[in-house]
Write a protein that holds these residues in place. Structure first.
Motif, PDB file in Angstrom:
ATOM      1  N   LEU A 139       0.805  -1.218   0.000  1.00 29.79           N
ATOM      2  CA  LEU A 139       0.000   0.000   0.000  1.00 29.79           C
ATOM      3  C   LEU A 139       0.837   1.266   0.000  1.00 29.79           C
ATOM      4  O   LEU A 139       0.425   2.299  -0.506  1.00 29.79           O
ATOM      5  CB  LEU A 139      -0.909   0.026   1.235  1.00 29.79           C
ATOM      6  N   VAL A 166      -8.911   4.047  -7.446  1.00 35.39           N
ATOM      7  CA  VAL A 166      -8.038   2.879  -7.360  1.00 35.39           C
ATOM      8  C   VAL A 166      -8.237   2.006  -8.584  1.00 35.39           C
ATOM      9  O   VAL A 166      -9.371   1.778  -9.011  1.00 35.39           O
ATOM     10  CB  VAL A 166      -8.357   2.049  -6.094  1.00 35.39           C
ATOM     11  N   TYR A 170      -4.398   5.176  -6.540  1.00 36.91           N
ATOM     12  CA  TYR A 170      -3.596   3.944  -6.489  1.00 36.91           C
ATOM     13  C   TYR A 170      -3.749   3.231  -7.824  1.00 36.91           C
ATOM     14  O   TYR A 170      -4.846   2.814  -8.189  1.00 36.91           O
ATOM     15  CB  TYR A 170      -4.067   3.049  -5.347  1.00 36.91           C
ATOM     16  N   GLN A 197      -2.358   0.044  -9.664  1.00 38.26           N
ATOM     17  CA  GLN A 197      -1.559  -1.182  -9.578  1.00 38.26           C
ATOM     18  C   GLN A 197      -0.756  -1.375 -10.864  1.00 38.26           C
ATOM     19  O   GLN A 197       0.380  -1.830 -10.834  1.00 38.26           O
ATOM     20  CB  GLN A 197      -2.493  -2.372  -9.353  1.00 38.26           C
ATOM     21  N   TRP A 227      -8.682   3.636   2.405  1.00 36.46           N
ATOM     22  CA  TRP A 227      -7.930   4.299   1.334  1.00 36.46           C
ATOM     23  C   TRP A 227      -7.571   5.738   1.680  1.00 36.46           C
ATOM     24  O   TRP A 227      -6.502   6.231   1.324  1.00 36.46           O
ATOM     25  CB  TRP A 227      -8.722   4.270   0.031  1.00 36.46           C
ATOM     26  N   GLN A 237       0.117   6.168  -5.498  1.00 30.80           N
ATOM     27  CA  GLN A 237       1.016   5.038  -5.683  1.00 30.80           C
ATOM     28  C   GLN A 237       0.817   4.589  -7.119  1.00 30.80           C
ATOM     29  O   GLN A 237      -0.312   4.371  -7.546  1.00 30.80           O
ATOM     30  CB  GLN A 237       0.639   3.879  -4.751  1.00 30.80           C
TER      31      GLN A 237
END
Lengths: 351, 351
Positions: free
Chosen positions: B32, B322, B305, B307, B274, B291
């Protein structure tokens, strides 16, 4: 009666549909409103009236492959490749040469590739009305009675016929208005949205170019003998790239008289950006519209597009949320028309 | 001095981190806050003080594989598999038996696996202070001086020492307060957030279970001889599943006296949802934290976020966005704590 040829104009980039639309896959080729792409919808809509041999697709060289893939029923020689994009006057002039080569007496119906039409049957009836009313006119345009004070479209002012008739004499073309003017247009009943659909005899169109755009016409005259060679010729690219870059509205329509307007009998939208999907798709109980797998909890008025996977919204309103090619876009519906600003910030890597 | 054993508690599901956290990958195992997962961060932080042989990981059977994969330095026998989740009293009681088996004189430092700590050096200093102050105390707790009137945490009231000292006598444990009370706590200077980190001698902890949770202690006594067999035994699961399901706070901490509190010398967050990422990550010029690959244009206060791929926000504020496993979440930061409601609506397919 003269044979009808259809020219489907499939140029343009469609930056306003990032991350779905990119140079590789511009707006007409995106399945924005269902399983088929917008250009597939356009062809399916017109095919009951016109056989594939008389449907020409005007296309840029980088999109030829995807166009042929999506439209296998269209003969290979009907993909008219514009060497470079030079706006709609050059596009239609070039296509007029191709039609002339096949049938000097042909009619041309020019259609944008990527608009939404609510009712295909009514659409074809409207075009039939245009064909019936072409005789004695310079050309026929198709107008959409406004349903909101839209400032993003061009308008056409037409004169209501004294007796009940399908065709209204065109008074003039009008550029995108400001908001108060658009509100007046909406109220008047004589102002129509310019759908970008035009019908004329191919011979008349070439004559209009000769009269109103002599420089472009001169280019077309140079191109004419080269097309007969029926092989790729760098000379075509050279001449084409020097044609004036001007829209058919500015180059021809605004200058001429004797046009007739057929009021459309169908719902229409130019699908200009993500927010437009709201006008072309049915909404759920929360007023959200979506393509693909989604879950909207305590959410309303959102436009959701999931190319794959699932988009979940929770407690948000009036957002555009798009997932495609591993990329995600989130913006308010009200900013969707300005998406080019975002695309500019993304830089070439993310296009 | 007695040897220090660390128990890292890695239970829980973490539905509030959908779509990243699912049954298969609960919160401690998610990267995270960077390239490493939260539990990897926790182990890396404590390892300079304690060798891997004395670090025990308390884990559910379904997460054993991912835990061993993420923590290759921890010996296989140090993964203490709870047959079922029975809250922190059963978890720590079970681990106390395992420590007792290795070293009857050992100390136990219990650590949540998935919290954010701003400064690892200061963190270890704080724990050293705890070790120095354990002698003569029932146990040591670590308190965080509040920096906002948080209503989502439990508090510990402690008494400021008359002379300057590291350890404050604990007065009492307090459940999550309402907003006005939390504001008073923030102003007072004597109320600390309960970090969930505890230190005591293992022998004392077992004695506390005997006194304050006799039913649980009885279960531990039945489990004790079975652990010595050092092989999986269905009897362990049967007994464990009947242990009272109660947190260590309710079961022990609130009932006992003689605890000391060490005020933490580091920034802390429980990373509850979050929106918490905002307190643990540095923000960009627009006040967004992220991120992964992102572009935030005319956007502020967002938690992003990605991934994989890129998340682009345009003209939005205070949203959580996200992208993970092909799924997308969009919700206001203020709703992030309620994400279980969304996960419930998604159904089992999308977990």
């Amino acid at each position: 009666m003269a044979a009808l040829y259809v020219v489907v104009m499939a140029g343009g980039r469609g930056e306003r549909f990032w991350p779905l639309s990119m140079n590789k896959l511009p707006k007409p080729f995106i399945p924005l409103l269902g399983a088929s792409s917008l250009i597939q919808n356009t062809i399916a809509r017109i095919q009951p009236m016109v056989p594939p041999e008389r449907i020409l697709i005007s296309i840029g060289p980088t999109h030829l492959e995807i166009a042929r893939e999506q439209l296998p029923q269209i003969p290979a020689e009907n993909f008219i490749v514009e060497p470079v994009g030079r706006d709609t006057s050059a596009c239609l002039g070039f296509c007029a040469l191709h039609i002339e080569q096949r049938d000097a007496e042909g009619l041309m119906l020019a259609l944008p590739a990527d608009h939404y039409i609510s009712d295909a049957e009514a659409y074809r009836c409207t075009i039939q009305m245009g064909l019936k009313n072409l005789d004695g006119a310079t050309g026929v345009v198709f107008g959409i009675l406004p349903v909101r004070p839209e400032t993003g479209y061009g308008y056409i002012l037409a004169e209501k016929p004294a007796v009940r008739a399908d065709a209204w004499p065109v008074i003039r073309f009008i550029e995108k208005p400001d908001a108060p003017t658009a509100a007046q247009y909406l109220a008047s009943g004589n102002y129509f949205w310019n759908s970008g659909m035009f019908l004329w005899s191919n011979r008349t169109l070439l004559a209009l170019f000769q009269t109103h755009m002599p420089e472009l016409y001169q280019g077309l005259c140079e191109l004419r003998p080269l097309l007969k060679e029926n092989k790729s010729n760098p000379e075509v690219g050279r001449i084409f790239s020097q044609l004036p870059r001007i829209s058919i509205d500015f180059g021809i329509m605004e200058k001429i008289s004797g046009l007739r307007l057929i009021p459309a009998q169908f719902g229409w939208d130019d699908i200009g950006n993500w927010a437009s999907l709201e006008r072309a798709l049915s909404s759920d109980a929360g007023g959200n519209v979506a393509q693909g797998s989604y879950v909207a909890v305590e959410s309303s008025g959102c436009v959701i597009y999931a190319q794959s996977g699932t988009v979940a919204t929770f407690g948000v309103s009036d957002l555009v949320v798009v997932q495609a090619y591993g990329k995600v876009l989130v913006c308010p519906k009200g900013k969707a028309a300005d998406l080019k600003r975002l695309v500019a910030a993304l830089g070439p890597v993310n296009e």
